[in-house]
Design a protein around this motif. Structure first.
Motif, PDB file in Angstrom:
ATOM      1  N   THR A   4      -8.624  13.246   3.499  1.00 38.04           N
ATOM      2  CA  THR A   4      -8.519  12.491   2.210  1.00 38.04           C
ATOM      3  C   THR A   4     -10.180  12.225   1.773  1.00 38.04           C
ATOM      4  O   THR A   4     -10.554  11.447   2.646  1.00 38.04           O
ATOM      5  N   ALA A   5     -10.439  12.592   0.472  1.00 36.01           N
ATOM      6  CA  ALA A   5     -11.477  12.124   0.171  1.00 36.01           C
ATOM      7  C   ALA A   5     -11.538  10.851  -0.665  1.00 36.01           C
ATOM      8  O   ALA A   5     -10.838  10.711  -1.766  1.00 36.01           O
ATOM      9  N   LEU A   6     -11.955   9.606  -0.148  1.00 39.65           N
ATOM     10  CA  LEU A   6     -11.923   8.628  -0.889  1.00 39.65           C
ATOM     11  C   LEU A   6     -13.225   8.065  -1.629  1.00 39.65           C
ATOM     12  O   LEU A   6     -14.107   8.596  -1.278  1.00 39.65           O
ATOM     13  N   LYS A   7     -13.012   7.536  -2.853  1.00 39.57           N
ATOM     14  CA  LYS A   7     -14.117   7.126  -3.846  1.00 39.57           C
ATOM     15  C   LYS A   7     -14.549   5.656  -3.529  1.00 39.57           C
ATOM     16  O   LYS A   7     -13.571   4.688  -4.160  1.00 39.57           O
ATOM     17  N   LEU A   8     -15.629   5.342  -3.249  1.00 33.55           N
ATOM     18  CA  LEU A   8     -16.162   4.247  -2.940  1.00 33.55           C
ATOM     19  C   LEU A   8     -17.370   3.940  -4.199  1.00 33.55           C
ATOM     20  O   LEU A   8     -18.304   4.547  -4.149  1.00 33.55           O
ATOM     21  N   GLN A  46     -11.909  -0.842   6.508  1.00 35.56           N
ATOM     22  CA  GLN A  46     -13.060  -0.330   6.612  1.00 35.56           C
ATOM     23  C   GLN A  46     -14.022  -1.577   6.148  1.00 35.56           C
ATOM     24  O   GLN A  46     -13.921  -2.602   5.596  1.00 35.56           O
ATOM     25  N   THR A  47     -15.181  -1.608   7.152  1.00 29.99           N
ATOM     26  CA  THR A  47     -16.245  -2.796   6.917  1.00 29.99           C
ATOM     27  C   THR A  47     -17.776  -2.156   6.395  1.00 29.99           C
ATOM     28  O   THR A  47     -18.542  -3.126   6.164  1.00 29.99           O
ATOM     29  N   ALA A 115     -14.775  -0.636  -1.538  1.00 34.22           N
ATOM     30  CA  ALA A 115     -13.940   0.402  -0.730  1.00 34.22           C
ATOM     31  C   ALA A 115     -12.521   0.116  -0.939  1.00 34.22           C
ATOM     32  O   ALA A 115     -11.826  -1.028  -0.476  1.00 34.22           O
ATOM     33  N   PRO A 116     -11.877   1.159  -1.403  1.00 34.29           N
ATOM     34  CA  PRO A 116     -10.374   1.148  -1.669  1.00 34.29           C
ATOM     35  C   PRO A 116      -9.456   0.662  -0.665  1.00 34.29           C
ATOM     36  O   PRO A 116      -9.664   1.047   0.533  1.00 34.29           O
ATOM     37  N   LEU A 117      -8.783  -0.540  -0.897  1.00 32.83           N
ATOM     38  CA  LEU A 117      -7.805  -0.892   0.235  1.00 32.83           C
ATOM     39  C   LEU A 117      -8.426  -1.968   1.362  1.00 32.83           C
ATOM     40  O   LEU A 117      -7.769  -2.796   1.937  1.00 32.83           O
ATOM     41  N   SER A 118      -9.596  -2.004   1.446  1.00 35.42           N
ATOM     42  CA  SER A 118     -10.555  -2.670   2.444  1.00 35.42           C
ATOM     43  C   SER A 118     -10.100  -4.192   2.102  1.00 35.42           C
ATOM     44  O   SER A 118     -10.226  -4.772   1.076  1.00 35.42           O
ATOM     45  N   LYS A 222       2.068   6.041  18.384  1.00 37.11           N
ATOM     46  CA  LYS A 222       2.653   4.923  18.897  1.00 37.11           C
ATOM     47  C   LYS A 222       2.329   3.710  18.058  1.00 37.11           C
ATOM     48  O   LYS A 222       2.782   2.617  18.485  1.00 37.11           O
ATOM     49  N   GLY A 223       1.281   3.838  17.091  1.00 41.08           N
ATOM     50  CA  GLY A 223       0.973   2.656  16.241  1.00 41.08           C
ATOM     51  C   GLY A 223       2.199   2.226  15.166  1.00 41.08           C
ATOM     52  O   GLY A 223       2.844   3.051  14.688  1.00 41.08           O
ATOM     53  N   THR A 224       1.950   1.103  14.903  1.00 42.58           N
ATOM     54  CA  THR A 224       2.717   0.276  13.763  1.00 42.58           C
ATOM     55  C   THR A 224       1.708  -0.264  13.107  1.00 42.58           C
ATOM     56  O   THR A 224       0.668  -1.004  13.324  1.00 42.58           O
ATOM     57  N   MET A 225       2.014  -0.159  11.748  1.00 44.27           N
ATOM     58  CA  MET A 225       1.021  -0.950  10.560  1.00 44.27           C
ATOM     59  C   MET A 225       1.116  -2.382  10.709  1.00 44.27           C
ATOM     60  O   MET A 225       2.443  -3.011  10.681  1.00 44.27           O
ATOM     61  N   LEU A 226       0.326  -3.292  10.598  1.00 43.20           N
ATOM     62  CA  LEU A 226       0.275  -4.628  10.647  1.00 43.20           C
ATOM     63  C   LEU A 226      -0.098  -5.137   9.351  1.00 43.20           C
ATOM     64  O   LEU A 226      -0.271  -6.079   9.016  1.00 43.20           O
ATOM     65  N   ILE A 227      -0.350  -4.351   8.472  1.00 43.61           N
ATOM     66  CA  ILE A 227      -1.142  -4.569   6.866  1.00 43.61           C
ATOM     67  C   ILE A 227      -0.855  -3.772   5.961  1.00 43.61           C
ATOM     68  O   ILE A 227      -0.195  -2.392   6.340  1.00 43.61           O
ATOM     69  N   GLY A 228      -0.794  -4.231   4.722  1.00 44.55           N
ATOM     70  CA  GLY A 228      -0.451  -3.281   3.516  1.00 44.55           C
ATOM     71  C   GLY A 228       1.046  -3.155   3.099  1.00 44.55           C
ATOM     72  O   GLY A 228       1.893  -3.720   3.531  1.00 44.55           O
TER      73      GLY A 228
END
Ligand code: ZZB
Length: 267
Positions: A4-8, A46-47, A115-118, A222-228
């Motif tokens: 995925t190419a993200l646009k910052l 993203q930080t 940074a999108p979504l950050s 095994k991960g679960t989303m905590l945000i969004g």
């Protein structure tokens, strides 16, 4: 590889870069750093965004008011994927790529981007990372220290030696928040693994590769989303949904890496 190419989007250029682009890019045009990621579901965390300080980047023109910062190699791949050229308007060789100027990684360090979504809505900084490979992805790497051991080790090192790297310490110290919960490594997987494996430096390549592998597997299976928007859903389910949403909103696009082939239009 399907990235995925993200646009910052650039909010404020580092002074060296600002000097160089002056007069070459119209005032008010949007310029984007474009990292390639395999983990779109982690974009909330993203930080900062990494460039190789010694890598040469091009600023490539998409339209009158849109420009992408990536390596020439990535731009060439994008050209074949229809990113720059539509219909009959195509490049026949790399010299026809629409580069308006070149920038050295070290010259863009300190640039502030959105940074999108950050969770860091005020923007994140472009920072140096020595292990960025010019031959992979776009040569731009967005940093998620909660879920990428390489990124965790790098931001810790950057903060510790801020002066040496010529950056402001606080640029490398944005809060690292939980993004994904995992049964074995808790909710900040990268920190857990780096500490458990006693990785002390971003140069511990062998151990970092091992940590990355463990983080990928645990996060994905095994991960679960905590945000969004997909909070509470398994990563496996949320990953393609986050990707699709980013593409739909125009904040990202598909980017594929040709695996080792030399692609040629003339055949
Ligand atoms: C954000 C992210 C968040 C990533 C994460 C990983 C993880 P791989 O895994 O080796 O196939 N990357 C992309 N381009 C480069 C480059 N030119 N040089 C160095 N690193 C690069 O590569 C894919 C990942 O490597 C990409 O996905 C990118 O970092 C980085 F939580 O983007 B990733 C456990 C990993 N977690």
């Amino acid at each position: 590889q399907d990235y995925t190419a993200l646009k910052l989007k650039v909010k404020e250029w580092a002074s060296k870069a600002a000097e160089k682009i002056k007069g070459k890019i119209p005032e008010g045009a949007n310029v984007y750093f474009v990292p390639a990621t395999l983990r779109p579901e982690t974009m909330y965390g993203q930080t900062c965004c990494f460039v190789g300080p010694k890598i040469n980047y091009g600023v490539f023109k998409l339209s009158e008011n849109e420009y992408y910062v990536v390596t020439k190699r990535a731009a060439w791949n994008m050209a074949f994927q229809g990113t720059f050229f539509k219909g009959d308007n195509f490049a026949r060789d790399a010299s026809e790529l629409p580069a308006v100027l070149e920038l050295l990684g070290s010259e863009v360090v300190g640039t502030l981007v959105n940074a999108p979504l950050s969770i860091h809505k005020q923007g994140v900084r472009i920072l140096p990372m020595d292990s960025v490979l010019p031959s992979k992805g776009t040569g731009v790497v967005t940093s998620v220290p909660s879920d990428s051991p390489d990124d965790y080790a790098t931001v810790k090192d950057l903060a510790k030696k801020a002066e040496y790297y010529g950056i402001k310490k606080e640029w490398a110290e944005l809060e690292i928040s939980p993004i994904i919960e995992t049964p074995s490594y808790g909710n900040i997987t990268a920190k857990f693994l780096v500490e458990k494996m006693k990785i002390n430096s971003p140069k511990d390549a062998k151990q970092l590769a091992e940590a990355k592998d463990l983080a990928y597997k645990e996060g994905y299976y095994k991960g679960t989303m905590l945000i969004g928007d997909f909070k509470g859903q398994p990563v496996e389910v949320a990953k393609p949904k986050v990707r699709e949403a980013l593409i739909k909103s125009g904040e990202a696009f598909e980017y594929a890496e040709p695996n080792g082939h030399v692609v040629s239009r003339s055949g």
